[in-house]
Design a protein around this motif. Sequence first.
Motif, PDB file in Angstrom:
ATOM      1  N   ARG A 114     -22.939 -16.066 -61.080  1.00  0.00           N
ATOM      2  CA  ARG A 114     -23.861 -15.064 -61.619  1.00  0.00           C
ATOM      3  C   ARG A 114     -24.221 -13.998 -60.590  1.00  0.00           C
ATOM      4  N   GLY A 115     -23.887 -14.253 -59.316  1.00  0.00           N
ATOM      5  CA  GLY A 115     -24.194 -13.285 -58.272  1.00  0.00           C
ATOM      6  C   GLY A 115     -22.951 -12.535 -57.815  1.00  0.00           C
ATOM      7  N   PRO A 116     -23.076 -11.699 -56.785  1.00  0.00           N
ATOM      8  CA  PRO A 116     -21.939 -10.924 -56.279  1.00  0.00           C
ATOM      9  C   PRO A 116     -20.896 -11.832 -55.632  1.00  0.00           C
ATOM     10  N   TYR A 117     -19.668 -11.349 -55.588  1.00  0.00           N
ATOM     11  CA  TYR A 117     -18.590 -12.085 -54.915  1.00  0.00           C
ATOM     12  C   TYR A 117     -17.547 -11.095 -54.434  1.00  0.00           C
ATOM     13  N   PHE A 118     -16.674 -11.583 -53.560  1.00  0.00           N
ATOM     14  CA  PHE A 118     -15.595 -10.762 -53.032  1.00  0.00           C
ATOM     15  C   PHE A 118     -14.321 -11.023 -53.835  1.00  0.00           C
ATOM     16  N   LEU A 119     -13.582  -9.977 -54.091  1.00  0.00           N
ATOM     17  CA  LEU A 119     -12.421 -10.067 -54.970  1.00  0.00           C
ATOM     18  C   LEU A 119     -11.182 -10.551 -54.226  1.00  0.00           C
ATOM     19  N   THR A 120     -10.394 -11.367 -54.925  1.00  0.00           N
ATOM     20  CA  THR A 120      -9.062 -11.727 -54.455  1.00  0.00           C
ATOM     21  C   THR A 120      -8.049 -10.777 -55.091  1.00  0.00           C
ATOM     22  N   ARG A 121      -6.820 -10.875 -54.662  1.00  0.00           N
ATOM     23  CA  ARG A 121      -5.768 -10.049 -55.285  1.00  0.00           C
ATOM     24  C   ARG A 121      -5.643 -10.370 -56.771  1.00  0.00           C
ATOM     25  N   TYR A 122      -5.871 -11.628 -57.122  1.00  0.00           N
ATOM     26  CA  TYR A 122      -5.792 -12.021 -58.525  1.00  0.00           C
ATOM     27  C   TYR A 122      -6.853 -11.293 -59.339  1.00  0.00           C
ATOM     28  N   ASP A 123      -8.078 -11.196 -58.803  1.00  0.00           N
ATOM     29  CA  ASP A 123      -9.143 -10.495 -59.519  1.00  0.00           C
ATOM     30  C   ASP A 123      -8.768  -9.036 -59.762  1.00  0.00           C
ATOM     31  N   VAL A 124      -8.181  -8.413 -58.754  1.00  0.00           N
ATOM     32  CA  VAL A 124      -7.770  -7.014 -58.881  1.00  0.00           C
ATOM     33  C   VAL A 124      -6.700  -6.879 -59.962  1.00  0.00           C
ATOM     34  N   ASP A 125      -5.735  -7.818 -59.957  1.00  0.00           N
ATOM     35  CA  ASP A 125      -4.680  -7.786 -60.978  1.00  0.00           C
ATOM     36  C   ASP A 125      -5.256  -7.953 -62.381  1.00  0.00           C
ATOM     37  N   GLU A 126      -6.409  -8.652 -62.468  1.00  0.00           N
ATOM     38  CA  GLU A 126      -7.058  -8.848 -63.764  1.00  0.00           C
ATOM     39  C   GLU A 126      -7.917  -7.657 -64.162  1.00  0.00           C
ATOM     40  N   GLY A 127      -7.942  -6.626 -63.331  1.00  0.00           N
ATOM     41  CA  GLY A 127      -8.657  -5.405 -63.679  1.00  0.00           C
ATOM     42  C   GLY A 127     -10.058  -5.290 -63.130  1.00  0.00           C
ATOM     43  N   GLU A 128     -10.497  -6.229 -62.275  1.00  0.00           N
ATOM     44  CA  GLU A 128     -11.851  -6.163 -61.737  1.00  0.00           C
ATOM     45  C   GLU A 128     -11.921  -5.157 -60.589  1.00  0.00           C
ATOM     46  N   GLU A 129     -13.105  -4.648 -60.379  1.00  0.00           N
ATOM     47  CA  GLU A 129     -13.345  -3.685 -59.306  1.00  0.00           C
ATOM     48  C   GLU A 129     -14.445  -4.216 -58.401  1.00  0.00           C
ATOM     49  N   GLY A 130     -14.311  -3.967 -57.116  1.00  0.00           N
ATOM     50  CA  GLY A 130     -15.313  -4.441 -56.178  1.00  0.00           C
ATOM     51  C   GLY A 130     -14.779  -4.410 -54.764  1.00  0.00           C
ATOM     52  N   ILE A 131     -15.282  -5.306 -53.912  1.00  0.00           N
ATOM     53  CA  ILE A 131     -14.895  -5.361 -52.505  1.00  0.00           C
ATOM     54  C   ILE A 131     -13.921  -6.512 -52.311  1.00  0.00           C
ATOM     55  N   LEU A 132     -12.762  -6.213 -51.771  1.00  0.00           N
ATOM     56  CA  LEU A 132     -11.744  -7.238 -51.582  1.00  0.00           C
ATOM     57  C   LEU A 132     -12.057  -8.094 -50.362  1.00  0.00           C
ATOM     58  N   GLU A 133     -11.752  -9.397 -50.466  1.00  0.00           N
ATOM     59  CA  GLU A 133     -11.971 -10.295 -49.340  1.00  0.00           C
ATOM     60  C   GLU A 133     -11.132  -9.900 -48.136  1.00  0.00           C
ATOM     61  N   VAL A 134      -9.987  -9.307 -48.378  1.00  0.00           N
ATOM     62  CA  VAL A 134      -9.107  -8.922 -47.278  1.00  0.00           C
ATOM     63  C   VAL A 134      -9.707  -7.799 -46.440  1.00  0.00           C
ATOM     64  N   ASP A 135     -10.716  -7.105 -46.976  1.00  0.00           N
ATOM     65  CA  ASP A 135     -11.341  -5.981 -46.267  1.00  0.00           C
ATOM     66  C   ASP A 135     -12.662  -6.360 -45.597  1.00  0.00           C
ATOM     67  N   VAL A 136     -13.008  -7.642 -45.629  1.00  0.00           N
ATOM     68  CA  VAL A 136     -14.304  -8.077 -45.083  1.00  0.00           C
ATOM     69  C   VAL A 136     -14.076  -9.087 -43.968  1.00  0.00           C
ATOM     70  N   ARG A 137     -14.738  -8.851 -42.821  1.00  0.00           N
ATOM     71  CA  ARG A 137     -14.652  -9.782 -41.699  1.00  0.00           C
ATOM     72  C   ARG A 137     -15.738 -10.851 -41.809  1.00  0.00           C
ATOM     73  N   LEU A 138     -15.465 -11.995 -41.226  1.00  0.00           N
ATOM     74  CA  LEU A 138     -16.428 -13.084 -41.253  1.00  0.00           C
ATOM     75  C   LEU A 138     -17.736 -12.689 -40.577  1.00  0.00           C
ATOM     76  N   ASP A 139     -17.651 -11.929 -39.456  1.00  0.00           N
ATOM     77  CA  ASP A 139     -18.873 -11.559 -38.735  1.00  0.00           C
ATOM     78  C   ASP A 139     -19.668 -10.460 -39.435  1.00  0.00           C
ATOM     79  N   GLN A 140     -19.176  -9.985 -40.581  1.00  0.00           N
ATOM     80  CA  GLN A 140     -19.973  -9.062 -41.394  1.00  0.00           C
ATOM     81  C   GLN A 140     -20.875  -9.821 -42.371  1.00  0.00           C
ATOM     82  N   VAL A 141     -20.517 -11.060 -42.695  1.00  0.00           N
ATOM     83  CA  VAL A 141     -21.303 -11.816 -43.671  1.00  0.00           C
ATOM     84  C   VAL A 141     -22.028 -13.002 -43.032  1.00  0.00           C
ATOM     85  N   LEU A 142     -21.602 -13.411 -41.845  1.00  0.00           N
ATOM     86  CA  LEU A 142     -22.309 -14.434 -41.066  1.00  0.00           C
ATOM     87  C   LEU A 142     -22.665 -13.800 -39.723  1.00  0.00           C
TER      88      LEU A 142
END
Length: 504
Positions: A114-142
């Motif tokens: 129900r909350g925000p999440y980071f997109l995988t390539r599969y999500d993008v292929d399914e037509g979703e829009e947002g922030i891809l996990e491949v573009d986010v570093r661990l030290d940005q979220v922890l």
Amino acid sequence: MDKDAIEQMRQKVAQMSPDELKSAVASILGGGLADLVDARHTPPLPTVPDAPAVPCALTVRTDIDETSPPVWRRLVLRGDLTLDRVHEVIQTAFGWADSHLHRFWPGPDKQLWRGPYFLTRYDVDEGEEGILEVDVRLDQVLRDPGDRLFYTYDFGDDWTHTMRLESVDPLADTAPPAVCTAGRRAGPLEDSGGPPGHNELVAAHRTDPSLAGLEDYLRDWVPAGWDPAEFDAEEVTRQLSVVGLAPEEVLASLAGDEGVDWPVSLEGLLGLAPPAVTTQLAQLCARARTEHEAELTAEDLTAITKPYRYLVELAGDDGIPLTGAGWMKPSHVEQIYRELEFDAEWIGKGNREDQTMPIAQLRAMCQQLGLLRKHKERLLQTRLARSLSSDDDYLTAIASRLLHDKHPYQRATLALFAMFTAATGKAVSDHVDPVAELLTACGLRTGPHGVDRRDVLENVRPLWCTLRSATGRTFRDRDDPLPGDHRAVALARAALWPHPPTTS
């Protein structure tokens, strides 16, 4: 409706606002269920701060939620790892097969589905829009001790992992991507029914490690020797050291002075095996090459090749006559039974091929190896058979064809069985279980839970019988070591790495 479609619908419902849900219900009542399935949902975007100017080492404790007793790992991770690489680290640290979908959810609160999440390539292929996990570093979220990140694997079983940052420390230039410093218990079995199913298996194992109380199908599915308490931080770290490498790079990283001599018959698995499995296979290769002495004497060569030479020579120029049903005639069967002393391992008169398994298997193997062929109700020598004159010739011909199959994964199955034979020094049916586990870990499937051991046994049975026959064992013998076992090792090695046999 299949499981994936139901899961996709469940996720979309969980992500809907009250107004969207009300509209969807109205649509369903009006016969518009397809509108719900096809509706595109854009999740709220996570808040992602800029990455630190200098990456740090992050000590993160990762727990699989709701497992009892707890299953967890303490990992020291490079802060500049992107989340897609962190996904690979988690898969390796817990022994997952990466055969299902996954998702990262930012903290600090746990708002799965129900909350925000980071997109995988599969999500993008399914037509979703947002922030891809491949573009986010661990030290940005922890960033600060106590920060949390959530990771869900397998949307059917729902294995949710809670990652909590314990400390932030300076990062050495040569620091590896990930190191495991502590943990507890083996990762759950893939497709075991989520935490409830895992906990039931663990409880059953605690009561009785043989799992005799489970239903047969479930007991057969659990890998042989499975121990849910098993954990080795050094072993996990070793497997983490090859995360992100291509199979060829993994082999290169493992190559010592002698390198990794990868059998051609295993090449079909190279593109499928995850890094940790490639490491296992490379170690198995090394053991199969060096674990047991297998120098052959002239007597050994004769013992290995005698059954094949006998049947080929019995065919002679005129061939072995067959009955109308395609079996060898009783007089020839009885002669083979007596001369090759099959009565030591078989009960019966030995005069009917269809009722004398050792002879039927020998005949089938001679045809499979290209030594005999069926033509006009006779078994005839092939051109290859006519070209062989010595035990060395026969051994080379047998070994070079023992793992032949037009299907690359079938060749790999045969090769794995031969490797376990050479690595352990015995040709036993117990090798079927680790072979099935490795094939399953490479993503192959013959049933709902991966590669079924019964399918492996059926596929390797001719090879197993050939290797076992080379030792001089009968099927009445136990699997205790015997003086002739080195013959099976030598034959398995010659099949994996063809070369002229060495005799003393």
